[in-house]
Design a protein around this motif. Sequence first.
Motif, short mmCIF file in Angstrom:
data_model
loop_
_atom_site.label_atom_id
_atom_site.label_comp_id
_atom_site.label_asym_id
_atom_site.label_seq_id
_atom_site.Cartn_x
_atom_site.Cartn_y
_atom_site.Cartn_z
N LEU A 40 0.81 -1.22 0.00
CA LEU A 40 0.00 0.00 0.00
C LEU A 40 0.84 1.27 0.00
O LEU A 40 0.49 2.26 -0.65
N ASN A 41 1.96 1.26 0.71
CA ASN A 41 2.80 2.45 0.81
C ASN A 41 4.05 2.39 -0.07
O ASN A 41 4.98 3.17 0.10
N ALA A 42 4.06 1.47 -1.02
CA ALA A 42 5.21 1.33 -1.91
C ALA A 42 5.24 2.47 -2.93
O ALA A 42 4.23 3.12 -3.20
N LYS A 43 6.40 2.71 -3.50
CA LYS A 43 6.55 3.75 -4.51
C LYS A 43 5.91 3.30 -5.81
O LYS A 43 6.25 2.25 -6.36
N PRO A 44 4.97 4.09 -6.36
CA PRO A 44 4.28 3.70 -7.59
C PRO A 44 5.21 3.71 -8.81
O PRO A 44 6.21 4.42 -8.84
N VAL A 45 4.86 2.90 -9.82
CA VAL A 45 5.53 2.91 -11.10
C VAL A 45 4.50 3.27 -12.17
O VAL A 45 3.29 3.23 -11.93
N GLN A 46 4.98 3.63 -13.36
CA GLN A 46 4.11 4.17 -14.39
C GLN A 46 3.53 3.13 -15.35
O GLN A 46 2.60 3.42 -16.09
N THR A 47 4.09 1.93 -15.36
CA THR A 47 3.61 0.88 -16.25
C THR A 47 3.43 -0.43 -15.46
O THR A 47 4.17 -0.66 -14.50
N PRO A 48 2.51 -1.29 -15.86
CA PRO A 48 2.27 -2.52 -15.09
C PRO A 48 3.32 -3.59 -15.29
O PRO A 48 3.45 -4.50 -14.46
N MET A 49 4.09 -3.53 -16.39
CA MET A 49 5.10 -4.56 -16.64
C MET A 49 6.29 -3.96 -17.36
O MET A 49 6.12 -3.11 -18.25
N ALA A 50 7.49 -4.37 -16.98
CA ALA A 50 8.71 -3.87 -17.60
C ALA A 50 8.86 -4.44 -19.01
O ALA A 50 8.47 -5.57 -19.28
N THR A 51 9.44 -3.64 -19.90
CA THR A 51 9.64 -4.09 -21.28
C THR A 51 10.78 -5.10 -21.40
O THR A 51 10.81 -5.90 -22.33
N SER A 52 11.71 -5.07 -20.44
CA SER A 52 12.82 -6.03 -20.43
C SER A 52 13.31 -6.21 -18.99
O SER A 52 13.16 -5.31 -18.17
N PRO A 53 13.87 -7.38 -18.68
CA PRO A 53 13.97 -8.56 -19.55
C PRO A 53 12.63 -9.27 -19.66
O PRO A 53 11.75 -9.10 -18.81
#
Length: 334
Positions: free
Chosen positions: A69-82
């Motif tokens: 809940l308090n983690a730092k958000p990211v902008q996309t649901p899945m990384a492009t690599s690897p």
Amino acid sequence: MVYVDDIIVTGNDNVLLSLMLESLATRFSVKDHEPLSYFLGIEATRTAAGLHLNQRKYTLDLLARTNILNAKPVQTPMATSPKLTLLSGSKLSDPKEYRSVVGSLQYLGFTRPDISYAVNRLSQYMHAPTTAHWQAVKRLLRYLCGTFTHGIFLRRHNSLSLHAYSDADWAGDSDDYVSTNAYVVYLGHNPISWSSKKQRGVARSSTEAEYRSVANTTSELIWVCSLLQELGIRLPQAPTVYCDNMGATYLCANPVFHSRMKHIALDYHFIRDQVQSGVVRVVHVNTKDQLADALTKPLSRPTFTLLTNKIGVTPSPSILRGCIKHQSRINHHQ
């Protein structure tokens, strides 16, 4: 005998709606009717412009349960690599939590087409999840941290044109080289159906992969047309499928059957019959305008954000109003 514990009753005629509820109340235990606000974990926010559907509480409960809940958000649901594979990372000693979280994420897909591909991908490792797969789940949860109010906005004033975007990521799976096909179906401006799934077999070309995806999309459109017909809604014109592969688009319209396509004869004849009878049209669309691309593969942040906005995933209107008021107070103070 039918048992129902949750049901929505709706209609355009308030008098007829009240009579129906009163009739039900004479034989069953029915709560007093009220405007739709919360149903099976889905929150409905009504505005003058339309209806926003999201699963905010469900998402927050999931994030709290997983301590994200308090983690730092990211902008996309899945990384492009690897790229994730079956052998990525080391095998989890206890896969119970992984399976539980991914199962919960599948239900979240009812209002979140932007996470469809990620959930579909992570679901493929349920039988033997690894540490790398679990890290990918955590990334998806961190994406939800920053977008927990997002959902689908259904506009009030909307046309009855039915169309869909169909796309495929040819041989995108590094383990078995099976393609992923996806579609997003729209009624006017409103997204009403979407899917991201692996195909059943290996496609020998990108045209074949795209053609199979068009066949899958056409099947969904026919089902939607049947549902609308039952509801007494007539479409002004035949539904349209937008495909960004020239070969697949040409094959849909060309009555000549190529010997090289015999192995997909069922899909070929199915689409050809629908196109020739005027049930559906298949039209080429530029790859940059292919909205279903977000449901077939991991994308970079700018591309993913652009396509997500175009698909129709937006924050809750109440959150937007709060942000606007907060910003106007800051501007006034300055």
